[in-house]
Write an enzyme that holds these catalytic residues in place. Sequence first.
Site, PDB file in Angstrom:
ATOM      1  N   GLU A 249     -13.082   4.636   4.984  1.00  0.00           N
ATOM      2  CA  GLU A 249     -12.950   4.021   6.298  1.00  0.00           C
ATOM      3  C   GLU A 249     -14.063   4.392   7.258  1.00  0.00           C
ATOM      4  O   GLU A 249     -14.290   3.699   8.247  1.00  0.00           O
ATOM      5  CB  GLU A 249     -11.576   4.376   6.872  1.00  0.00           C
ATOM      6  CG  GLU A 249     -10.496   3.798   5.970  1.00  0.00           C
ATOM      7  CD  GLU A 249      -9.111   4.312   6.304  1.00  0.00           C
ATOM      8  OE1 GLU A 249      -8.156   3.651   5.917  1.00  0.00           O
ATOM      9  OE2 GLU A 249      -8.996   5.356   6.938  1.00  0.00           O
TER      10      GLU A 249
ATOM     11  N   GLN B 238       0.832  -1.201   0.000  1.00  0.00           N
ATOM     12  CA  GLN B 238       0.000   0.000   0.000  1.00  0.00           C
ATOM     13  C   GLN B 238       0.873   1.261   0.000  1.00  0.00           C
ATOM     14  O   GLN B 238       0.350   2.365  -0.061  1.00  0.00           O
ATOM     15  CB  GLN B 238      -0.924   0.013   1.236  1.00  0.00           C
ATOM     16  CG  GLN B 238      -1.948  -1.105   1.217  1.00  0.00           C
ATOM     17  CD  GLN B 238      -2.816  -1.149   2.465  1.00  0.00           C
ATOM     18  OE1 GLN B 238      -2.931  -2.185   3.092  1.00  0.00           O
ATOM     19  NE2 GLN B 238      -3.454  -0.045   2.837  1.00  0.00           N
TER      20      GLN B 238
ATOM     21  N   ARG C 288      -8.650  -0.697   8.005  1.00  0.00           N
ATOM     22  CA  ARG C 288      -9.647   0.177   7.417  1.00  0.00           C
ATOM     23  C   ARG C 288     -10.000   1.342   8.345  1.00  0.00           C
ATOM     24  O   ARG C 288     -11.176   1.637   8.590  1.00  0.00           O
ATOM     25  CB  ARG C 288     -10.907  -0.591   7.058  1.00  0.00           C
ATOM     26  CG  ARG C 288     -11.689   0.139   5.968  1.00  0.00           C
ATOM     27  CD  ARG C 288     -12.843  -0.654   5.444  1.00  0.00           C
ATOM     28  NE  ARG C 288     -13.399   0.034   4.294  1.00  0.00           N
ATOM     29  CZ  ARG C 288     -13.794  -0.566   3.192  1.00  0.00           C
ATOM     30  NH1 ARG C 288     -13.702  -1.852   3.065  1.00  0.00           N
ATOM     31  NH2 ARG C 288     -14.290   0.130   2.194  1.00  0.00           N
ATOM     32  N   CYS C 289      -8.987   1.976   8.877  1.00  0.00           N
ATOM     33  CA  CYS C 289      -9.225   3.208   9.618  1.00  0.00           C
ATOM     34  C   CYS C 289      -7.932   3.987   9.638  1.00  0.00           C
ATOM     35  O   CYS C 289      -6.894   3.479   9.304  1.00  0.00           O
ATOM     36  CB  CYS C 289      -9.725   2.956  11.033  1.00  0.00           C
ATOM     37  SG  CYS C 289      -8.444   2.647  12.244  1.00  0.00           S
TER      38      CYS C 289
END
Lengths: 158, 287, 193, 801
Positions: free
Chosen positions: D753, D236, D383-384
């Site tokens: 998110e 990523q 996912r945050c």
Amino acid sequence: MAKQHVSFKLNGKQVDALVEPRELLVHTIRETLSLTGTHIGCETSHCGACTVDLDGKSVKSCTVLAVQADGSELKTVEGLADAGGLHAVQKAFIEEHGLQCGFCTPGMLIRAYRFLQENPNPTEEEIRWGMSGNLCRCTGYQNIVKAVQTAAKTLQQA
Amino acid sequence: MIPSEFEYHKATSIQDAIAQLGAHEDAKLLAGGHSLLPMMKLRFAEPPHLIDINGIEELRGIRLEGDTICIGAMTTENELIHSEILQQHCPLLVEAARLVADPQVRNRGTIGGDVAHGDPGNDHPAVMLALDATFVLHGPGGERQQAANGFFLGTYWNDLQEHEILVELRVPVIKKGVGHGYSKLKRKTGDYAVAGSPVVIELDGEVCRDIRIALTNVAPMAIRAEAAENILRGKVIDDALIEQAAAEVLAACDPAEDLRGDVLYKSHMAAEMARRSIRAALLQARG
Amino acid sequence: MQVDLEKEFELPGSAAQGWEFLQNIPAVASCMPGAEITDTIDEHNYKGKVKMKIGPAAMAFNGDIVISNIDAQKRELNLMGKGQDSKGSSSASMDLTAWIVDADGGKSALKGNASVTVTGKAASLGGRMMMQVADQILNQFGANFADHIAAMGAGVEAEEAREHIAQQPQEINGLRFAWSVFIGWLRSLFGGK
Amino acid sequence: MDNTAEVQDREDSLKGVGCSRKRKEDARFVQGTGRYTDDLKLPGMLFADMVRSPYAHARIKSINKEKALALPGVHAVLTAEDLKPLNLHWMPTLAGDVQAVLADEKVHFQYQEVAVVIADDRYIAADAIELVEVEYEELEVLVDAHRAMDDDAPILREDLVGKMDGAHSTRVHNNHIFNWQAGEKEATDRVFEQAEVTVKQDMYYPRVHPCPMETCGCVASFDKINEHLTVHLTSQAPHIVRTVVSMLSGIPESRIRIVSPDIGGGFGNKVGIYPGYVVSIVASIVLGVPVKWVEDRMENISTTAFARDYHMTGEIAADKEGRIKALRVNVLADHGAFDACADPSKFPAGLMHICTGSYDVPVAHLNVDGVYTNKAPGGVAYRCSFRVTEAVYVIERTMDVLAQKLGIDKAEIRRRNFVKVEQFPYKTCLGWELDSGDYHTALEKVLNAVDYDALRKEQQEKRTQGELMGIGLCTFTEIVGAGPSRNCDILGVGMFDSAEIRVHPTGSVMARMGTITQGQGHQTTYAQIIASELGISSDEISIEEGDTDTAPYGLGTYGSRSTPVGGAATAVAARKIRAKAQKIAAHLLEVSENDLEWEVDRFKVKGVPGQEKTMKEVAWAAYNNVPEGMEPGLEAVDYYDPPNFTYPFGIYLCVLDIDKSTGETKVRRFYALDDCGTRINPMIIEGQIHGGLTEGFAVAMGQEMPFDEQGNLLGNTLMDYFVPTFVETPHWETDYTVTPSPHHPLGAKGVAESPHVGSIPCFTSAIVDAFAHLDVTHMDMPHSAYRVWQKVHELGLDKRA
């Protein structure tokens, strides 16, 4: 271990391969036959990313030996489109935003393709049951359900 | 996750399979492969020989013989679901098969493999107990029949003798006045049951002539809850009796604690599944 | 992952016979299905291996056994076995206290508390089965142990027991296990507890 | 003359910002021609597989590789001993700690990498790892974070003994990593002492795993002749990987190429740098051939980047009307065996100090202690944005507890405490500046949409019948778009992001960004931004990311930063181009550039109809007819350093029913209203929200990584680790308001998110709400049927007459 000769029809084409008895069908498809659309996600037959169509049935190719596919007819995501263009399920997945990272998508498509032959006019609940062997982490499934519904409509009209 | 090396043999007939089992030490039969192959990929199972019985036609198919339904051991879950014979004469089996794993796995997984594998989480052993099934086993010494009741002896342990093959499963036709129920609780699609309970009830008017309550995944193997059955047999079943029976189901459980739940939860769930199945079976038996 | 098991097996002989046999570590080890002592270092330290076959699953462990305590007064023995699976992906250990008690009719009983610990892949994946399998293994151990005690005696029963011992498999095996349990069942019918 | 319609047509044909444009990337994905790491096959490529420890804590007494090396097809077996001379047996983590690449004398967690086997293919490698003989001596295992700092706790990190000067603070125990605080302790304590009402709630946010469908992996390929290293890997943040690889290997960054190909989902799992990458690179350099390493699913769940594992205590001091006077949060953070958290360098517990939420909190104090345990390292934002999920969880849970204690409805108590629309930009007492928001409007919209009052009435009726119905509410504020370089860096590199746009003579566009898509649809949405800015149809704009040889340096995609940072860079770069284009257009039209106005896709001379130049015409001219003194060409680069974070928010409401006899939960309704500012592609936003809600559902209802006392991770396959299927996943209802960010060039805030961050406390809120009339204030996740039933049973609700 001595390799064994296997021969099957893959996306309409007769193919041959030499495989170890322990070789998993998904590896034969991906490594030996270089069709990398079929993916490996969990390896324990839970995620469905490796789903292929074997003799008219959806199977998880991470849990089938290549030797077991000898003499069979196989279809993978690469075999969905034809001269007429994309298959209705492929078009519907694009139209309804039924994919994001795309990793589960080939398994989803090949399963949806078979599911709609098993059940051409499914309800939402039937779609959810019929597709429940395929996991997705991105879409939350809602748009995949829509895509299958859209594809069903298209196929019915055809 | 790659299996260890093994030699692969294709059996062409039941006799051939038995002969090959005898000829190769520690050979395993490869049916649908969805129990065995994952274990091999994790290298918990490393059989040096696999004998593939998928090509044996005589192991497939469902036929009606009088009041008995004969199911080939290599019949897949999806074939069970789509069998008109079963839909008509033994819907319990259809219902149970629908709740096994997921669509792809049901295309490969076979009823014989499920019954013979010995995992207490498998669904069909309890279904076979509830249906009072009989197994046809072929071995080097010929054919024998064994009642489902008594076949399951422990975890990965049953009455299948050395080099013997489960060939056919025979279940009686569900007749008028006979009702069945199937309830199963699982965490998610593709998981083993937290608890499951198939129930078959035979009514004589309002009186319960006979009842079989079987349980999945709450003991080292599939079991019958006989004490619970005894509460209901010969009686007009009402809510109070069902509660007494459920208490006996609870007492009969000896589950292993795991992420699905502890002993208390699983036992209570078995009781709840039995309760639900008894009610459904009653409703159906009463027509 | 750890499971604690408590077991009791009736022995068809006196407590003295039971205690005598219990101190013969290689013999006791051989009662454990699939287990054998491969090397005796001294009277407290042994090396051994266990081959387990549970249905389609097979595992082989190599390890050390240490006898940490022998109490003749109490007829009690403490044994610690520790092994690693030959592939290095799992390990298991067992802390066992076993003792012999008197029972009615000149017979005795073997009692044991075992704490079995498993680490690695077997624990991550096999946890669901572990308790039940450990229980099955110990039951077979108990049956074998009782055979050995019976074999010390004379008569038909002793003869039968000697036969069982001769037939005892080299690994845990469902079929053989069924046989031993069947025998146990027969005994419970005719043994006249 | 219907000029407006014509302009609108031109606008529509651009498929720019606001358009639900179909995705450009889908064509290859639906035909099986996506290129993921494991699809790559290079000539002579070997395969790497790991020997892993069955123990969570043990000393390595010996490693014997001979049997493995004797297996035909095995090329090498590497251990820490082999990496030592290269000084590669340990590697720096993103959090200022070090991590063993291969276990050095000791293993610190179960499944830790002990040796790597390099073989012809994955089959031989799988056989060979079983032949590597490792002798271990077991050590006492520490899995309970609460025990980590006990006097008699086993010491895990022998390499750090005596080094009490940690990367973030002084360490007070050998298993202590850091203490980090924000806010004013004394002032907060004073308010608590004098408060009319106080509440305190302990809660555990379990260790979970992002579990993307594609596991982590790489193909390392070292070209000995040119001394050039190419690594394809599922990252990523490929540019940061290049920097780290260069720092580790000594190879100049200019001779390292990192390529993130198609990525099969990331969710934080693919931010870190893992031993598998390092050993593949080393093996490729040593052997001179490409080496592939791909995790299997068990390795993925067991060893690469977990998330959460926070033991939190939330406390609120309030008045009797429920107005917050102070907030106090204490956290014990279990970071595993090595502190490999992927957070901005200055924040050892991420952006946890956003924990004041959407509320006007006068004073607060946050205290976090990080400790080592015998578990896998990682600590990523699943996912945050860097521990925002934890922050939102603690404030939203504690708000519910306060509401319950005071007997005030949980919607009402939020209304009373929200930051008001006129207070924005709002400075929180823990130091953040919330850029924009309108919480009251959003809340009313949701309550009306679901008819909240009717639901409460229904719940009352159900309760009298003994049925369990729960209504959950979560009103969250996120902090995304990390971040301003004044407070955000990773390994010293500021957290800007970048875009480079080239307009070709014929007016088509190629643009490259420093971010990398993992399913978010960057190829589609970045093109929409450029289309709107430059008046060129997005269909003529190609987007490329992930190849460090061609893309400008960027910090990557995680923490919802692509739109707030990369999207801003794209807009600004496009504006630079338009500024130049305006000069060229003025030159072509022979007017002053101030006489020109922009309309959709062209410059027009103000007040002179027909006098205009389209962007396409300008593009052509940029290559043959530019004003004197101007360099030809039409391209621009922007490195965007955001002035502030962005603060998306949302109001989520969940209605569920619980089956008392099994503990099963049925989510009847889930209504998610999100405000992410300007909406670039509503179709993609909705897709992101569906996905985020589903991941939130998975976390709240079933995901956990339980360890037993021996440190065995229980449940590391998809049999046990809960990834919901079509059948379990609820139906989602979505809604939105639009409150643009005042400082973002487009007003956009990032969205992917929010649904994860906001839904998790919402589910807990709903589950607890079902039992709230029985004085239950909190239940820890996961809310599996088993755990819910335990509460039912404990309360005796399953008793039968």
